[in-house]
Design an enzyme around this catalytic site. Structure first.
Site, PDB file in Angstrom:
ATOM      1  N   SER A  23     -58.330 -23.447  27.587  1.00 16.63           N
ATOM      2  CA  SER A  23     -59.552 -24.015  28.179  1.00 16.63           C
ATOM      3  C   SER A  23     -60.475 -24.626  27.135  1.00 16.63           C
ATOM      4  O   SER A  23     -61.557 -25.092  27.467  1.00 16.63           O
ATOM      5  CB  SER A  23     -60.295 -22.944  28.989  1.00 16.63           C
ATOM      6  OG  SER A  23     -60.695 -21.889  28.150  1.00 16.63           O
ATOM      7  N   ASN A  39     -64.427 -11.425  28.786  1.00 16.04           N
ATOM      8  CA  ASN A  39     -64.854 -11.493  30.194  1.00 16.04           C
ATOM      9  C   ASN A  39     -66.376 -11.506  30.327  1.00 16.04           C
ATOM     10  O   ASN A  39     -66.937 -12.287  31.100  1.00 16.04           O
ATOM     11  CB  ASN A  39     -64.261 -10.327  30.990  1.00 16.04           C
ATOM     12  CG  ASN A  39     -62.742 -10.381  31.006  1.00 16.04           C
ATOM     13  OD1 ASN A  39     -62.160 -11.378  30.578  1.00 16.04           O
ATOM     14  ND2 ASN A  39     -62.108  -9.328  31.479  1.00 16.04           N
ATOM     15  N   THR A  94     -84.902 -44.786  64.243  1.00 14.50           N
ATOM     16  CA  THR A  94     -84.073 -43.656  64.650  1.00 14.50           C
ATOM     17  C   THR A  94     -82.817 -44.292  65.217  1.00 14.50           C
ATOM     18  O   THR A  94     -82.891 -45.382  65.817  1.00 14.50           O
ATOM     19  CB  THR A  94     -84.752 -42.773  65.720  1.00 14.50           C
ATOM     20  OG1 THR A  94     -84.981 -43.559  66.891  1.00 14.50           O
ATOM     21  CG2 THR A  94     -86.086 -42.207  65.235  1.00 14.50           C
ATOM     22  N   HIS A  95     -81.672 -43.673  64.989  1.00 14.94           N
ATOM     23  CA  HIS A  95     -80.382 -44.250  65.389  1.00 14.94           C
ATOM     24  C   HIS A  95     -80.185 -45.627  64.754  1.00 14.94           C
ATOM     25  O   HIS A  95     -79.464 -46.456  65.298  1.00 14.94           O
ATOM     26  CB  HIS A  95     -80.256 -44.381  66.911  1.00 14.94           C
ATOM     27  CG  HIS A  95     -80.659 -43.146  67.659  1.00 14.94           C
ATOM     28  ND1 HIS A  95     -79.786 -42.148  67.999  1.00 14.94           N
ATOM     29  CD2 HIS A  95     -81.886 -42.739  68.099  1.00 14.94           C
ATOM     30  CE1 HIS A  95     -80.443 -41.187  68.639  1.00 14.94           C
ATOM     31  NE2 HIS A  95     -81.721 -41.518  68.704  1.00 14.94           N
ATOM     32  N   SER A 130     -69.209 -60.370  42.134  1.00 15.74           N
ATOM     33  CA  SER A 130     -67.849 -60.295  42.678  1.00 15.74           C
ATOM     34  C   SER A 130     -66.944 -61.140  41.804  1.00 15.74           C
ATOM     35  O   SER A 130     -67.381 -62.138  41.235  1.00 15.74           O
ATOM     36  CB  SER A 130     -67.852 -60.827  44.102  1.00 15.74           C
ATOM     37  OG  SER A 130     -66.565 -61.281  44.461  1.00 15.74           O
ATOM     38  N   LYS A 138     -72.263 -63.310  45.289  1.00 17.99           N
ATOM     39  CA  LYS A 138     -72.480 -61.888  45.534  1.00 17.99           C
ATOM     40  C   LYS A 138     -73.349 -61.205  44.488  1.00 17.99           C
ATOM     41  O   LYS A 138     -73.318 -61.518  43.311  1.00 17.99           O
ATOM     42  CB  LYS A 138     -71.132 -61.154  45.590  1.00 17.99           C
ATOM     43  CG  LYS A 138     -70.309 -61.448  46.831  1.00 17.99           C
ATOM     44  CD  LYS A 138     -70.975 -61.043  48.128  1.00 17.99           C
ATOM     45  CE  LYS A 138     -70.849 -59.567  48.388  1.00 17.99           C
ATOM     46  NZ  LYS A 138     -69.489 -59.102  48.652  1.00 17.99           N
ATOM     47  N   ASN A 179     -73.814 -57.232  44.289  1.00 21.34           N
ATOM     48  CA  ASN A 179     -73.423 -56.010  44.995  1.00 21.34           C
ATOM     49  C   ASN A 179     -74.174 -54.779  44.484  1.00 21.34           C
ATOM     50  O   ASN A 179     -74.346 -54.616  43.276  1.00 21.34           O
ATOM     51  CB  ASN A 179     -71.918 -55.780  44.841  1.00 21.34           C
ATOM     52  CG  ASN A 179     -71.110 -56.851  45.559  1.00 21.34           C
ATOM     53  OD1 ASN A 179     -71.543 -57.378  46.585  1.00 21.34           O
ATOM     54  ND2 ASN A 179     -69.958 -57.195  45.006  1.00 21.34           N
ATOM     55  N   GLU A 209     -73.901 -47.528  45.801  1.00 21.41           N
ATOM     56  CA  GLU A 209     -72.665 -47.138  46.498  1.00 21.41           C
ATOM     57  C   GLU A 209     -71.968 -46.000  45.765  1.00 21.41           C
ATOM     58  O   GLU A 209     -71.442 -45.073  46.377  1.00 21.41           O
ATOM     59  CB  GLU A 209     -71.714 -48.330  46.584  1.00 21.41           C
ATOM     60  CG  GLU A 209     -72.215 -49.475  47.452  1.00 21.41           C
ATOM     61  CD  GLU A 209     -71.376 -50.721  47.244  1.00 21.41           C
ATOM     62  OE1 GLU A 209     -70.268 -50.793  47.779  1.00 21.41           O
ATOM     63  OE2 GLU A 209     -71.825 -51.631  46.510  1.00 21.41           O
ATOM     64  N   TYR A 249     -62.190  -9.424  36.581  1.00 20.27           N
ATOM     65  CA  TYR A 249     -61.859 -10.758  36.089  1.00 20.27           C
ATOM     66  C   TYR A 249     -60.423 -11.146  36.429  1.00 20.27           C
ATOM     67  O   TYR A 249     -59.510 -10.335  36.341  1.00 20.27           O
ATOM     68  CB  TYR A 249     -62.066 -10.833  34.563  1.00 20.27           C
ATOM     69  CG  TYR A 249     -61.708 -12.192  33.995  1.00 20.27           C
ATOM     70  CD1 TYR A 249     -62.629 -13.221  34.003  1.00 20.27           C
ATOM     71  CD2 TYR A 249     -60.425 -12.458  33.502  1.00 20.27           C
ATOM     72  CE1 TYR A 249     -62.292 -14.486  33.520  1.00 20.27           C
ATOM     73  CE2 TYR A 249     -60.084 -13.710  33.022  1.00 20.27           C
ATOM     74  CZ  TYR A 249     -61.027 -14.718  33.036  1.00 20.27           C
ATOM     75  OH  TYR A 249     -60.695 -15.962  32.556  1.00 20.27           O
ATOM     76  N   GLN A 273     -61.263 -19.126  35.216  1.00 22.93           N
ATOM     77  CA  GLN A 273     -61.415 -20.139  34.172  1.00 22.93           C
ATOM     78  C   GLN A 273     -61.650 -21.516  34.793  1.00 22.93           C
ATOM     79  O   GLN A 273     -62.229 -22.402  34.150  1.00 22.93           O
ATOM     80  CB  GLN A 273     -60.150 -20.138  33.303  1.00 22.93           C
ATOM     81  CG  GLN A 273     -60.138 -21.148  32.202  1.00 22.93           C
ATOM     82  CD  GLN A 273     -59.077 -20.821  31.165  1.00 22.93           C
ATOM     83  OE1 GLN A 273     -59.235 -19.909  30.358  1.00 22.93           O
ATOM     84  NE2 GLN A 273     -57.978 -21.545  31.193  1.00 22.93           N
ATOM     85  N   LYS A 303     -65.307 -23.661  35.216  1.00 25.57           N
ATOM     86  CA  LYS A 303     -65.987 -24.600  34.313  1.00 25.57           C
ATOM     87  C   LYS A 303     -65.757 -26.047  34.690  1.00 25.57           C
ATOM     88  O   LYS A 303     -66.698 -26.854  34.704  1.00 25.57           O
ATOM     89  CB  LYS A 303     -65.538 -24.344  32.878  1.00 25.57           C
ATOM     90  CG  LYS A 303     -66.216 -23.138  32.286  1.00 25.57           C
ATOM     91  CD  LYS A 303     -65.495 -22.620  31.074  1.00 25.57           C
ATOM     92  CE  LYS A 303     -65.385 -21.128  31.124  1.00 25.57           C
ATOM     93  NZ  LYS A 303     -64.546 -20.604  32.214  1.00 25.57           N
TER      94      LYS A 303
END
Ligand code: ARG
Length: 456
Positions: free
Chosen positions: A23, A110, A155-156, A277, A283, A285, A290, A317, A322, A325
């Site tokens: 690790s 541990n 709303t909606h 783009s 474009k 973007n 996003e 343990y 492990q 992380k």
């Protein structure tokens, strides 16, 4: 090289098994906390007489040297070591000989790994808190600068009632302040020291856990050694906080994507936070918004992954742990980067109040105010609601708005309509009348803003 734990076995692990087991590539980022924990441990061993004061001094000096060398680049991680704990102990032993081998008295990896994680996350969470604060500040600034801009409230995703843009933006500031509070609360439970729980059962040495915990800035110690080494609920709580925070950032991002579209054009994002783009020359973007929205799924995944990892584990343990992380660090890095981008993106975007105002003019957004007008003149709300609905339908048939609908036509629906209806449904007036606490009038929004400022 033979493993530090070789003895019961030869310690010559198969190379792929070693890769699975290792690790260090992930946990090496906790080197500072690991060394700080070891320094406190050495000090505790010296203070309690488990080792001599001189030995403790040598260990501390050796550990400080390792820290300095890692920071200067004089010492590099040896990725043949299993994890950060083994690496530090190995270098210490190389440098100090037999004294180095005394450091691991009355502890285990541990409790050590649980300690390192709590310290590391405690430190990193401070940075997230500061970023949340900066974002709230930016949002408060946006609200302040554009206090009077009127936009449709939805709303909606259908135009509902006119609101102030500042009101809308401060809704996110409120959410983020709760994210901050949630994180702060989670830090209280994180700041409990597991060191001294040892492998699982505590130890026969006369250790001083409180001293060691105090040295490392913990508020208290884990009172059950099995619990101290085997729970990762502090990681899950943090991931839960991050998930909720990302959900908020994602909703805000979604609005930025919508607002930046030609259909809305309520905002123009700065060139620094948009892309072009490869084929469509026109474009611009909103990729960053996003991606923040997209990365939210990734953070949820980290939470779900760790919940699943832990759910079937017997005490205490298990090596499965492990995996904590990678999940937590991935979420942490993601949240940090998203906030770091969101802050300047929000700060630099141009608000287009005329477009907002124009959108608010359409969609019969003041119909509720018309119904309320009739209620104030004595009609029951449901009746007023029905009449207004019928007027809206008639407007749509005739291609009119409530503002352009003639008074004579209004009167055919109810004799209660008078010339003052036009003032009553004036968009700015509709906003300013909403003086209830938390409402959208500029007075109410100013109060919200003032409260938010007291929280910063
Ligand atoms: N690298 C391990 C982890 O991250 C440290 C604890 C190892 N303990 C053990 N008994 N093998 O969980």
């Amino acid at each position: 090289m033979a493993k530090m734990w070789a003895g019961r076995t030869a310690g010559n692990v198969d190379s792929l098994a070693d890769q699975l087991n290792s690790s260090l590539p992930v946990d090496c980022r906790m080197y500072k906390q690991d060394i700080a924990g070891s320094i406190a441990h050495a000090a505790m061993l010296g203070k309690t007489g488990i080792i001599t004061g001189e030995e403790a001094g040598q260990l501390i000096e050796g550990l400080q040297g390792i820290l300095a060398d890692l920071e200067s680049g004089a010492l590099a991680f040896d990725f043949s070591c299993e994890d950060i704990h083994m690496f530090v102990e190995q270098v210490l032993t190389e440098r100090l000989g037999d004294v180095g081998k005394k450091l691991h008295t009355a502890r285990s990896r541990n409790d050590q790994v649980a300690l390192d994680m709590r310290m590391y996350l405690r430190d990193e969470a401070q940075e997230i808190l500061s970023l949340i604060r900066q974002l709230v500040q930016v949002l408060a600034g946006l609200a302040e600068k554009n206090q009077k801009a009127v936009m449709p409230g939805y709303t909606h995703l259908q135009r509902a009632q006119p609101i102030l843009f500042s009101h809308h933006i401060l809704a996110y500031a409120m959410m983020l302040l709760r994210d901050r509070d949630r994180l702060t609360d989670c830090l209280k439970r994180m700041n409990v020291s597991p060191i001294g729980c040892c492998a699982l059962a505590g130890t026969t040495y006369a250790t001083d856990r409180d001293f060691e915990a105090a040295q490392l800035g913990f508020d208290s110690i884990a009172l059950n050694s099995l619990d101290g080494v085997s729970d990762r609920d502090f990681c899950l709580e943090l991931l839960s906080c991050f998930s909720i925070l990302m959900m908020h950032l994602s909703r805000f991002s979604e609005e930025l994507v919508l607002w930046a579209s030609w259909e809305f054009k309520f905002v123009e994002l700065s060139d620094s936070y948009t892309t072009g783009s490869s084929i469509m020359p026109q474009k611009k973007n909103p990729d960053m918004a996003e991606l923040i929205r997209g990365k939210t799924g990734r953070v949820y995944g980290d939470l779900m992954g760790l919940l699943t990892t832990l759910k079937g584990l017997p005490l205490a343990y298990n090596k499965d742990m492990q995996e904590d992380k990678e999940a937590v660090f991935d979420a942490l890095d993601t949240v940090k980067l998203c906030l770091q981008v969101m802050i300047p993106m929000a700060d630099t975007m141009t608000i287009l109040p005329d477009n907002m105002r124009r959108a608010a003019q359409q969609g019969f957004i003041n119909a509720t105010d018309m119904a309320d007008y009739l209620v104030k003149k004595g009609l029951p709300f449901r009746t007023a609601y029905k009449i207004t609905g019928e007027i809206v339908a008639d407007c749509i048939r005739k291609g009119l708005t409530l503002e352009t609908y003639p008074l004579e036509a209004y009167k055919t629906f109810s004799p209660l309509f008078e010339e003052d209806i036009y003032q009553e449904i004036d968009i700015e007036n509709c906003v300013e009348k909403r003086i209830s606490k938390g409402g959208t009038s500029s007075a109410s929004v100013a109060e919200q803003l003032a409260w938010i400022r007291t929280q910063l």
